[in-house]
Design a protein around this motif. Structure first.
Motif, short mmCIF file in Angstrom:
data_model
loop_
_atom_site.label_atom_id
_atom_site.label_comp_id
_atom_site.label_asym_id
_atom_site.label_seq_id
_atom_site.Cartn_x
_atom_site.Cartn_y
_atom_site.Cartn_z
N ARG A 267 2.19 27.17 -6.66
CA ARG A 267 3.43 26.52 -6.25
C ARG A 267 3.29 26.16 -4.78
O ARG A 267 2.86 26.98 -3.98
N VAL B 123 7.31 17.41 -0.60
CA VAL B 123 7.35 17.31 -2.06
C VAL B 123 6.80 18.59 -2.67
O VAL B 123 5.70 19.04 -2.33
N GLU B 124 7.59 19.18 -3.57
CA GLU B 124 7.19 20.43 -4.22
C GLU B 124 6.37 20.13 -5.47
O GLU B 124 6.56 19.11 -6.13
N THR B 125 5.46 21.06 -5.76
CA THR B 125 4.61 20.91 -6.94
C THR B 125 4.33 22.28 -7.54
O THR B 125 4.44 23.30 -6.86
N GLU B 126 3.99 22.27 -8.81
CA GLU B 126 3.60 23.49 -9.50
C GLU B 126 2.56 23.12 -10.54
O GLU B 126 2.67 22.09 -11.20
N MET B 127 1.54 23.94 -10.66
CA MET B 127 0.52 23.70 -11.67
C MET B 127 -0.17 25.00 -12.06
O MET B 127 -0.13 25.98 -11.31
#
Length: 134
Positions: free
Chosen positions: A87, A95-99
């Protein structure tokens, strides 16, 4: 050795989570570590402990990121599969991201000597199989 390697990986990740990245690198990564990455815009591999530190510096320059260890299990006596949720947020964009990623960790002398990252568990397991032509 497989249970010990899983525990080593868990200890290394716990040290990372506690802000002890440099200590984790020195204690748990083999001096000859090959740290493979699929991080966009970065070289595909870093070598040695200083290389891993450089990888971290370059990643954290662009993104504030946290890695949560979801699971770790031995694939054989020298290989551990770890799954993570990453995260983060871009430092300039916000900009937020999750993977989810899967790391195959190879061990030598009780230390991680190679790290490979994959985007699916199937791809990771296939790559860890020495008879697989990938």
């Amino acid at each position: 050795m497989s249970d010990e390697n899983v525990e080593t990986l868990r200890l290394a990740h716990a040290a990372y989570e506690n802000g002890e990245f440099d200590a984790a690198v020195d204690m748990y990564l083999h001096p000859d570590i090959v740290w493979e990455t699929r991080w966009p815009g970065l070289p595909p591999a870093y070598h040695g402990r200083d290389g891993v530190r450089e990888w971290q510096r370059q990643v954290l320059e662009a993104v504030a990121i946290r890695m949560a260890l979801v699971d770790a299990r031995a694939l054989d006596d020298e290989t551990v599969l770890a799954s993570y949720i990453l995260r983060g947020a871009g430092r300039s964009s916000g900009v937020e991201t999750e993977m989810k990623v899967f790391d195959v960790m190879s061990f030598r002398d009780g230390m991680i000597v190679r790290r490979q990252t994959f985007y699916s568990e199937e791809e990771a397991v296939a790559a860890a199989d020495p008879s697989n032509p990938i």
